[in-house]
Design a protein around this motif. Structure first.
Motif, PDB file in Angstrom:
ATOM      1  N   LEU A 183      -2.892   1.413  -6.352  1.00  0.00           N
ATOM      2  CA  LEU A 183      -4.015   0.742  -7.013  1.00  0.00           C
ATOM      3  C   LEU A 183      -3.525  -0.361  -7.948  1.00  0.00           C
ATOM      4  CD1 LEU A 183      -6.240   3.857  -7.808  1.00  0.00           C
ATOM      5  CD2 LEU A 183      -6.623   2.127  -6.038  1.00  0.00           C
ATOM      6  N   LYS A 184      -2.447  -0.093  -8.682  1.00  0.00           N
ATOM      7  CA  LYS A 184      -1.881  -1.101  -9.576  1.00  0.00           C
ATOM      8  C   LYS A 184      -1.391  -2.312  -8.785  1.00  0.00           C
ATOM      9  CE  LYS A 184       1.803  -1.716 -13.024  1.00  0.00           C
ATOM     10  NZ  LYS A 184       2.721  -2.574 -12.271  1.00  0.00           N
ATOM     11  N   PHE A 220      -4.735  -4.198  -7.439  1.00  0.00           N
ATOM     12  CA  PHE A 220      -5.727  -4.730  -8.372  1.00  0.00           C
ATOM     13  C   PHE A 220      -5.127  -5.405  -9.609  1.00  0.00           C
ATOM     14  CE2 PHE A 220      -8.042  -1.318  -6.122  1.00  0.00           C
ATOM     15  CZ  PHE A 220      -9.043  -2.103  -5.570  1.00  0.00           C
ATOM     16  N   ASP A 224       0.809  -1.220   0.000  1.00  0.00           N
ATOM     17  CA  ASP A 224       0.000   0.000   0.000  1.00  0.00           C
ATOM     18  C   ASP A 224       0.842   1.271   0.000  1.00  0.00           C
ATOM     19  OD1 ASP A 224       0.982  -0.016   2.567  1.00  0.00           O
ATOM     20  OD2 ASP A 224      -0.971  -0.104   3.558  1.00  0.00           O
ATOM     21  N   ARG A 274      -0.319   6.937  -5.364  1.00  0.00           N
ATOM     22  CA  ARG A 274      -1.659   6.369  -5.242  1.00  0.00           C
ATOM     23  C   ARG A 274      -2.015   5.517  -6.457  1.00  0.00           C
ATOM     24  NH1 ARG A 274      -5.603  10.701  -2.117  1.00  0.00           N
ATOM     25  NH2 ARG A 274      -4.381  10.763  -0.190  1.00  0.00           N
ATOM     26  N   LEU A 275      -1.553   5.936  -7.628  1.00  0.00           N
ATOM     27  CA  LEU A 275      -1.748   5.110  -8.820  1.00  0.00           C
ATOM     28  C   LEU A 275      -1.007   3.782  -8.679  1.00  0.00           C
ATOM     29  CD1 LEU A 275      -1.529   7.544 -11.896  1.00  0.00           C
ATOM     30  CD2 LEU A 275      -3.546   6.355 -11.015  1.00  0.00           C
TER      31      LEU A 275
END
Length: 291
Positions: free
Chosen positions: A251-252, A255, A148, A247-248
Motif C-alpha cells: 500500500l505504501k 499510494f 506489488d 501488504r502494508l
C-alpha cells in the motif's frame, strides 16, 4: 553469466507437492524452476512469436525503451506504439532495446486464456492480471523488484532467458534509487565494478536459465535482472503477499512512494532524478560493513 554476483544456481524440480513447495520455497523465500508445471498447457505447444503475430498481430501495443526516463518524463512512459506484428518483426530483424511489458492478456487477448490454467500449488493467484513480457535477442531488463510485492510464477516461451535474482534482505547493498523500485541504471550487474560500487561485493544471488516451457517461482520482494539470449516472451501469474507487513509495504509503494515520485518528477524534473541517483550511492555505501 552472473558468476561474480550469483554463486547459486536456481534448482530445477520436476515433481513437487503443495507441501514441498511451501516448505522448501514459498515459506523460505527460495526461488525454484518448475520445468513440468506447464506440461499439459496448450500454450506450451502453441505459443511462439508466429502464434502471437497470427493471434494479435493487428493489435496496437505500447513498447518501452530500456533507457531511463529523463527530465519530467514519466518513469514508465511508453517509447512508442505500433501493431504487435510490426514490433515482433523488428525483433526478428535485430531490435533489442524496445520491450513490451505488463500486457494484460485478460483485457487484450482473452482468446489466449484457454491456453493455460492456474497451477494448483497453494498460491492464491490474482486472476485479473496474467501479463506478457516480450524482448529481443540481447535485450536487458533493469534490476528492479515489483511494486506489488507479488509472489510470481514466470512462465517462459521462446529462446533462452537468463534471470539474476537477489533476495530482498540484500536491498541495502543494491544501490536502490530512492522513491523507485529499481537499482541505479549505471550499475552493470553482468560485469559489476566493485571499485565504483563496492557494496556489490556483499550481494549474493541466484542465477536461473529459462528455456521454453520452464516456469520460475520468484518469491515476494525479490530483485530481478533479465537478459534475453534470444527472442522470447514470458507470462507472469501473480499471487499477492500474505504477510501483514508486506501488504502494508504494498500500500505504501502504490499510494505514497509512487505518488511522491510522480509529483516530484513533474515539478523538479531532472534535478529530482539527479538527487535520487546521488542518494542511491551515498545511502548504499554507508551500509558497507566496517572492516
Amino acid at each position: 553469466m552472473f558468476e561474480k554476483i550469483a554463486p547459486n544456481k536456481v534448482k530445477r524440480v520436476s515433481e513437487i507437492t503443495k507441501e514441498q513447495f511451501f516448505k522448501n520455497h514459498k515459506d523460505t523465500g527460495i526461488p525454484v524452476i518448475l520445468p513440468t508445471l506447464m506440461e499439459d498447457w496448450p500454450a506450451k505447444e502453441k505459443w511462439d512469436v508466429d502464434y502471437l503475430i497470427e493471434t494479435l498481430g493487428d493489435e496496437v501495443v505500447p513498447v518501452y525503451s530500456s533507457k531511463p526516463a529523463v527530465g519530467k518524463s514519466h518513469q514508465h512512459a511508453a517509447a512508442r506504439e505500433m501493431p504487435l506484428r510490426d514490433y515482433l518483426n523488428l525483433l526478428k530483424n535485430g531490435e533489442n532495446d524496445l520491450r513490451m511489458f505488463f500486457y494484460n492478456i485478460l483485457n487484450n487477448a482473452p482468446q489466449m486464456i484457454k491456453d493455460f490454467s492456474y497451477p494448483d500449488i497453494g498460491l492464491k493467484f490474482f486472476k485479473k492480471l496474467p501479463v506478457l513480457f516480450v524482448g529481443g535477442r540481447g535485450a536487458k531488463v533493469q534490476m528492479h523488484y515489483d511494486i506489488d510485492l507479488a509472489n510470481l510464477i514466470l512462465c517462459h516461451f521462446g529462446g533462452v532467458k537468463k534471470v539474476l535474482l537477489i533476495p530482498p534482505e540484500q536491498t541495502q547493498f543494491m544501490y536502490k534509487v530512492p522513491f523507485s523500485f529499481s537499482a541505479l541504471y549505471d550499475v552493470d550487474f553482468l560485469n559489476p565494478d566493485f571499485e565504483k560500487y563496492p557494496a556489490l561485493k556483499y550481494v549474493k544471488g541466484y542465477e536461473a536459465e529459462l528455456k521454453h516451457g520452464d516456469a520460475l517461482f520468484i518469491p515476494s520482494g525479490y530483485w530481478h535482472y533479465i537478459v534475453y539470449e534470444d527472442i522470447g516472451f514470458s507470462m507472469t501469474l501473480r499471487a499477492f503477499p500474505t504477510k501483514f507487513s508486506q501488504r502494508l509495504s504494498l500500500l505504501k509503494n502504490i499510494f505514497v512512494t509512487r505518488t511522491v515520485e510522480g509529483l516530484m518528477r513533474k515539478t523538479r524534473g531532472q534535478a529530482w532524478n539527479d538527487r535520487n541517483e546521488r542518494k542511491a550511492v551515498e545511502i548504499t555505501n554507508r551500509n558497507i560493513p566496517s572492516a
